[in-house]
Every structure is written in C-alpha cells, then in structure tokens.
Design an enzyme around this catalytic site. Structure first.
Site, PDB file in Angstrom:
ATOM      1  N   HIS A   1      -0.019 -19.286   4.734  1.00 40.94           N
ATOM      2  CA  HIS A   1      -0.217 -20.726   4.499  1.00 40.94           C
ATOM      3  C   HIS A   1      -1.690 -21.059   4.259  1.00 40.94           C
ATOM      4  O   HIS A   1      -2.098 -22.207   4.423  1.00 40.94           O
ATOM      5  CB  HIS A   1       0.359 -21.545   5.662  1.00 40.94           C
ATOM      6  CG  HIS A   1       1.872 -21.513   5.692  1.00 40.94           C
ATOM      7  ND1 HIS A   1       2.607 -21.871   6.796  1.00 40.94           N
ATOM      8  CD2 HIS A   1       2.769 -21.156   4.741  1.00 40.94           C
ATOM      9  CE1 HIS A   1       3.908 -21.739   6.513  1.00 40.94           C
ATOM     10  NE2 HIS A   1       4.020 -21.299   5.280  1.00 40.94           N
TER      11      HIS A   1
ATOM     12  N   CYS B   1     -12.108 -26.342  -5.409  1.00 44.02           N
ATOM     13  CA  CYS B   1     -11.944 -27.572  -6.181  1.00 44.02           C
ATOM     14  C   CYS B   1     -10.480 -27.707  -6.580  1.00 44.02           C
ATOM     15  O   CYS B   1      -9.884 -26.769  -7.101  1.00 44.02           O
ATOM     16  CB  CYS B   1     -12.839 -27.514  -7.418  1.00 44.02           C
ATOM     17  SG  CYS B   1     -12.485 -28.846  -8.583  1.00 44.02           S
TER      18      CYS B   1
HETATM   19  P1  NAD Z   1       5.332 -25.251  14.963  1.00 44.44           P
HETATM   20  O1  NAD Z   1       4.395 -26.242  15.569  1.00 44.44           O
HETATM   21  O2  NAD Z   1       6.462 -25.727  14.145  1.00 44.44           O
HETATM   22  O3  NAD Z   1       5.978 -24.366  16.144  1.00 44.44           O
HETATM   23  C1  NAD Z   1       5.216 -23.804  17.174  1.00 44.44           C
HETATM   24  C2  NAD Z   1       6.123 -22.919  18.006  1.00 44.44           C
HETATM   25  O4  NAD Z   1       5.344 -22.289  19.004  1.00 44.44           O
HETATM   26  C3  NAD Z   1       7.244 -23.677  18.742  1.00 44.44           C
HETATM   27  O5  NAD Z   1       8.477 -23.012  18.498  1.00 44.44           O
HETATM   28  C4  NAD Z   1       6.851 -23.553  20.212  1.00 44.44           C
HETATM   29  O6  NAD Z   1       7.970 -23.449  21.070  1.00 44.44           O
HETATM   30  C5  NAD Z   1       6.041 -22.284  20.216  1.00 44.44           C
HETATM   31  N1  NAD Z   1       5.033 -22.183  21.275  1.00 44.44           N
HETATM   32  C6  NAD Z   1       4.331 -23.181  21.857  1.00 44.44           C
HETATM   33  N2  NAD Z   1       3.490 -22.676  22.772  1.00 44.44           N
HETATM   34  C7  NAD Z   1       3.663 -21.328  22.761  1.00 44.44           C
HETATM   35  C8  NAD Z   1       3.062 -20.257  23.477  1.00 44.44           C
HETATM   36  N3  NAD Z   1       2.130 -20.478  24.393  1.00 44.44           N
HETATM   37  N4  NAD Z   1       3.469 -19.012  23.201  1.00 44.44           N
HETATM   38  C9  NAD Z   1       4.421 -18.761  22.267  1.00 44.44           C
HETATM   39  N5  NAD Z   1       5.029 -19.746  21.567  1.00 44.44           N
HETATM   40  C10 NAD Z   1       4.647 -21.004  21.803  1.00 44.44           C
HETATM   41  O7  NAD Z   1       4.428 -24.224  14.176  1.00 44.44           O
HETATM   42  P2  NAD Z   1       4.773 -23.105  13.103  1.00 44.44           P
HETATM   43  O8  NAD Z   1       6.066 -22.459  13.390  1.00 44.44           O
HETATM   44  O9  NAD Z   1       3.548 -22.285  12.950  1.00 44.44           O
HETATM   45  O10 NAD Z   1       4.970 -23.944  11.795  1.00 44.44           O
HETATM   46  C11 NAD Z   1       5.125 -23.237  10.623  1.00 44.44           C
HETATM   47  C12 NAD Z   1       4.369 -23.856   9.508  1.00 44.44           C
HETATM   48  O11 NAD Z   1       4.968 -25.075   9.210  1.00 44.44           O
HETATM   49  C13 NAD Z   1       2.926 -24.165   9.805  1.00 44.44           C
HETATM   50  O12 NAD Z   1       2.113 -23.124   9.386  1.00 44.44           O
HETATM   51  C14 NAD Z   1       2.691 -25.357   8.958  1.00 44.44           C
HETATM   52  O13 NAD Z   1       2.307 -24.928   7.681  1.00 44.44           O
HETATM   53  C15 NAD Z   1       4.023 -25.984   8.831  1.00 44.44           C
HETATM   54  N6  NAD Z   1       4.275 -27.157   9.670  1.00 44.44           N
HETATM   55  C16 NAD Z   1       3.646 -28.284   9.358  1.00 44.44           C
HETATM   56  C17 NAD Z   1       3.891 -29.415  10.089  1.00 44.44           C
HETATM   57  C18 NAD Z   1       3.145 -30.631   9.740  1.00 44.44           C
HETATM   58  O14 NAD Z   1       2.359 -30.599   8.853  1.00 44.44           O
HETATM   59  N7  NAD Z   1       3.358 -31.713  10.429  1.00 44.44           N
HETATM   60  C19 NAD Z   1       4.777 -29.407  11.159  1.00 44.44           C
HETATM   61  C20 NAD Z   1       5.405 -28.211  11.467  1.00 44.44           C
HETATM   62  C21 NAD Z   1       5.154 -27.101  10.709  1.00 44.44           C
HETATM   63 ZN    ZN Z   2     -14.109 -28.265 -10.199  1.00 45.96          ZN
END
Ligand code: NAD
Ligand code: ZN
Length: 236
Positions: A102, A110
């Site tokens: 990501h 740019c």
């Molecule tokens: P996420 O925030 O959706 O999930 C985080 C996960 O980590 C949860 O399942 C949670 O239970 C777990 N977690 C929390 N604390 C922990 C710990 N100490 N140890 C192990 N696990 C733990 O994040 P994601 O899965 O990385 O999301 C994937 C992608 O989705 C991101 O890279 C992002 O690009 C995108 N995303 C964006 C948004 C947004 O922009 N609002 C929201 C969600 C996901």
């Molecule tokens: Zn440019």
C-alpha cells in the site's frame, strides 16, 4: 517465511489503527474522504494535513518487539515481509526485504508528472484540518505521499514481489490485519490454496480466522517473539 502485516503490528508502537482513529479532529472526517483518490481530488489540503500528521506520528514512534522478532527471524530463515503499513517500522527494526503493497508515507511524488519529490515536508505535531500541499517545481502539480488510496492500483513491483514471496513460502504468518481489504487480503488465501500453512496473529477474529491453519488470539508483541519455538507444537 513470509510475513504479511497490517496496522495491528504497529498499534503497540503507538500508531493508531484506522479503527482507533475515531476520536478527536478526525472523528468528524469520513475515512474514505482522506484515503481515496476521490477525496484527494476534492480536498487535497485536508488529505495532505491528515498525512502530515500521520507522518509525524510514525516518525515519532519506534519499532516494537513484534517488528524486532520478525527481523530476528532472518537469522534462521529466508524472510520476506509483505506489509500493508505505510510506516517504516519493519525496516527500522532491521528487516531487509520489505514490500509495501500500500505504498510508503516516507516518499512523495507529483500527482501530475509522477516525478519524485525530495523537498521539505513540514512537521505536524498537532493535527490540523487543512494544509496546502507543496507544488511540483517541474510542472506545478500537487505533491502527494506514495501511499495507495482506495480506487488506486497497487504498485506493480511490490505486488509482484509479494505474490512471489507468498508462492515461495513454506509458512505464512499473518499479523495485525483485519483481512478485509483486497487484493492484499487475497495473499493468505493464495497460500492456503497452495497448501502452505498460514498462522494468523490477531486478538480479534477476522474473515481469515476460520480458514487459517492456526489462529493465535494474542497481541503481535506477545506472540511473535516466541513463535519459532512454538512452531513444532502449533503445526502438528
Ligand atoms: P485495520 O485497522 O483494518 O485492522 C487492524 C487489525 O489489527 C485488526 O484486525 C485488529 O484486531 C488487529 N490488532 C490490533 N491490535 C493488535 C495487536 N496488538 N496485535 C495484533 N493485531 C492487532 O488495518 P489493516 O488490516 O492494516 O488494513 C488494511 C489496509 O486497509 C490498510 O493498509 C489501509 O490501506 C486500508 N484501510 C484503510 C482504512 C481507512 O482509510 N479508513 C480503514 C481500514 C483499512
Ligand atoms: Zn510534476
């Protein structure tokens, strides 16, 4: 070994997961708006302000025992790290092969001519609602972070390396991801389809939990440091 990480591995370093960011200034902001190509086109100043603040937060914290454990596995195995995180905590812990599916919040380019931006990025210790992004010297376009937003393709290079790393793995460890954002969330499924064992580390259930070979309902910093020693018991 291939490690597939998400926001949860960095949560214990003090980088809030997307779900944690429900308080303060950003609670009023639609998450889609600050992390989508549409949101950027509509309000580049708001999106830039949000990423400056996250850039500050990620620079101010350090890797935790989970990142360090993953780096230490390189003493025993050929380790590839596929991360959805835009922080650089795996690299700072010492992991040498890290693929940012990501993108990264530590590089900028740019939005119009795609050339890399190496100019200054202001420090943003407190969140503010709006900051105008820098302007490209070559074409006058707006400078943006090298992160992948909803509605954008994944970087080809990182994605190809990630698919190869999963295809070549004897074991995949999935840590700290809600496993809902595709195509990245398809990587563990690919491993399972190949017959490769998948260990999930997450205190909460996810859509992957029912199909993973092993699910450890533990925090990353608790589960990862002793994981290699537990493998024989977990996988028999
Ligand atoms: P996420 O925030 O959706 O999930 C985080 C996960 O980590 C949860 O399942 C949670 O239970 C777990 N977690 C929390 N604390 C922990 C710990 N100490 N140890 C192990 N696990 C733990 O994040 P994601 O899965 O990385 O999301 C994937 C992608 O989705 C991101 O890279 C992002 O690009 C995108 N995303 C964006 C948004 C947004 O922009 N609002 C929201 C969600 C996901
Ligand atoms: Zn440019």
């Amino acid at each position: 070994m291939t490690v597939f990480s998400g926001a949860g591995i960095s949560a214990e370093s003090g980088v809030p997961t997307f779900r944690d960011v429900e308080t303060g200034l950003w609670a009023k902001v639609d998450p889609y708006e600050i992390s989508s190509a549409d949101g950027w086109r509509a309000h580049p100043d708001r999106v830039w302000a949000w990423y400056l603040w996250r850039h500050h937060m990620m620079s101010a914290v350090g890797p935790n025992n989970a990142h360090r454990a993953v780096a230490a596995w390189e003493d025993y195995a050929d380790v590839h790290v596929v991360t959805q995180n835009v922080d650089n905590l795996h690299e700072r812990a010492g992991s040498r092969r890290v693929y940012h599916v990501h993108g990264s919040l530590f590089d900028f380019h740019c939005d119009t001519c795609r050339s890399a931006y190496r100019g200054p990025v202001p420090d943003m210790p407190e969140p503010v609602e709006s900051v105008d992004p820098p302007v490209c010297e070559a074409c006058g376009g707006l400078i943006r972070p090298d992160v992948v937003w909803f509605g954008e393709a994944l970087p080809d290079d990182a994605w190809e390396r990630s698919v190869e790393a999963v295809a070549g793995a004897d074991l995949v460890v999935v840590v700290g991801t809600s496993s809902v954002v595709y195509p990245a969330a398809g990587l563990p499924e690919m491993a399972l389809a190949n017959g490769t064992p998948v260990i999930e580390v997450n205190p909460e259930p996810t859509p992957l939990s029912s199909s993973a070979t092993v699910t450890l309902r533990e925090k990353a910093s608790t589960a990862l440091p002793g994981l290699l020693q537990r493998l024989p018991a977990l996988l028999t």
